[in-house]
Design a protein around this motif. Structure first.
Motif, mmCIF file in Angstrom:
data_model
loop_
_atom_site.group_PDB
_atom_site.id
_atom_site.type_symbol
_atom_site.label_atom_id
_atom_site.label_comp_id
_atom_site.label_asym_id
_atom_site.label_seq_id
_atom_site.Cartn_x
_atom_site.Cartn_y
_atom_site.Cartn_z
ATOM 1 N N ARG A 1 -9.052 -12.562 -22.531
ATOM 2 C CA ARG A 1 -8.488 -13.223 -23.711
ATOM 3 C C ARG A 1 -7.257 -12.489 -24.228
ATOM 4 O O ARG A 1 -6.284 -13.124 -24.658
ATOM 5 N N ASP B 1 -3.631 -15.066 -26.808
ATOM 6 C CA ASP B 1 -3.850 -16.443 -27.261
ATOM 7 C C ASP B 1 -2.586 -17.292 -27.213
ATOM 8 O O ASP B 1 -2.633 -18.498 -27.444
ATOM 9 N N GLY C 1 0.004 -21.168 -28.810
ATOM 10 C CA GLY C 1 -0.900 -22.120 -29.447
ATOM 11 C C GLY C 1 -0.397 -23.545 -29.451
ATOM 12 O O GLY C 1 -1.064 -24.438 -29.984
ATOM 13 N N CYS D 1 -1.672 -23.446 -23.459
ATOM 14 C CA CYS D 1 -2.397 -22.837 -24.579
ATOM 15 C C CYS D 1 -3.450 -23.787 -25.142
ATOM 16 O O CYS D 1 -4.555 -23.369 -25.499
ATOM 17 N N ALA E 1 -7.300 -22.718 -25.203
ATOM 18 C CA ALA E 1 -7.957 -22.591 -26.503
ATOM 19 C C ALA E 1 -9.105 -23.582 -26.656
ATOM 20 O O ALA E 1 -10.168 -23.238 -27.204
#
Length: 222
Positions: free
Chosen positions: A182, A195, A198, A203, A207
């Protein structure tokens, strides 16, 4: 234990494959090969090299195929091209023509020079994002083609082939490396590790899979 060569980008998929190979075969039998093909972010290659070194794989090689830019164009290799998927297009503009075919053939040539007949690649068709070279039919066909071309008996392993991203996070958790994957890998099309941004398709997929996996682990209320 037979040695194995992992096609390694430093992203979530290939790092999960690498961790599984290490768990199953022992670090002394795991080799990695990274391709510098003119991808959007050089950091991808740097992270792959750093992870391979940190984990202590038996050997790591970074191979430059920068001529790729001369024969194809796509949003993953051209930072001036916005990442989009045109309505009606069969593939997103992040699709790199022939990439996995080139990677597997080159990996086989390199592996044979080291006496390795097992290849690992982190493709999956369960969370299919429009890339034809992530399909099982492609992997099987490529395996047969390489064996015929080189008069050899390679086995291409695609352990994520039928896993969703949630399944993949579950596998990482079982391997004890969920947090590592992660925080240390780069999947984001904008070149942001962990991450990511986003916002890009990669992404979103990553996610959504993590949320689904964590939700499946959460205790249910009576």
């Amino acid at each position: 234990m037979k040695p194995v060569l992992v096609v390694f980008s430093g992203g979530q998929d290939s790092t999960t494959c690498l961790m599984q190979a290490i768990a199953e075969r022992g670090i002394e039998n795991v080799h990695t090969l990274t391709f510098a093909y003119g991808q959007r972010h050089a950091l991808e290659v740097e992270l792959a090299e750093a992870i391979a070194k940190e984990l202590g794989v038996a050997s790591h090689k970074t191979l430059a195929v920068d001529w790729y830019r001369d024969i194809t164009s796509n949003a993953l290799m051209d930072t001036t091209t916005p990442i989009t998927r045109e309505e009606g297009a069969s593939t997103p503009n992040t699709f790199v023509e022939g990439r996995n075919a080139l990677f597997l053939l080159t990996a086989a040539i390199y592996a044979k020079s080291k006496g390795i007949l097992d290849l690992v690649i982190g493709v999956s068709e369960a969370d299919f994002s429009g890339y034809p070279d992530c399909r099982e039919v492609f992997v099987r066909s490529m395996n047969e083609t390489i064996n015929l071309a080189m008069d050899c008996t390679f086995t291409i392993h695609a352990p994520l082939q039928h896993l969703t991203k949630a399944d993949e996070w579950a596998l990482a958790d079982r391997l004890g490396c969920l947090d590592f994957i992660r925080t240390r890998t780069l999947t984001c099309y904008e070149g942001i590790p962990g991450d990511g941004c986003g916002k890009c398709p990669a992404c979103h997929l990553r996610a959504a899979g993590l949320r689904a996996y964590l939700a499946s682990k959460a205790p249910t209320e009576n």
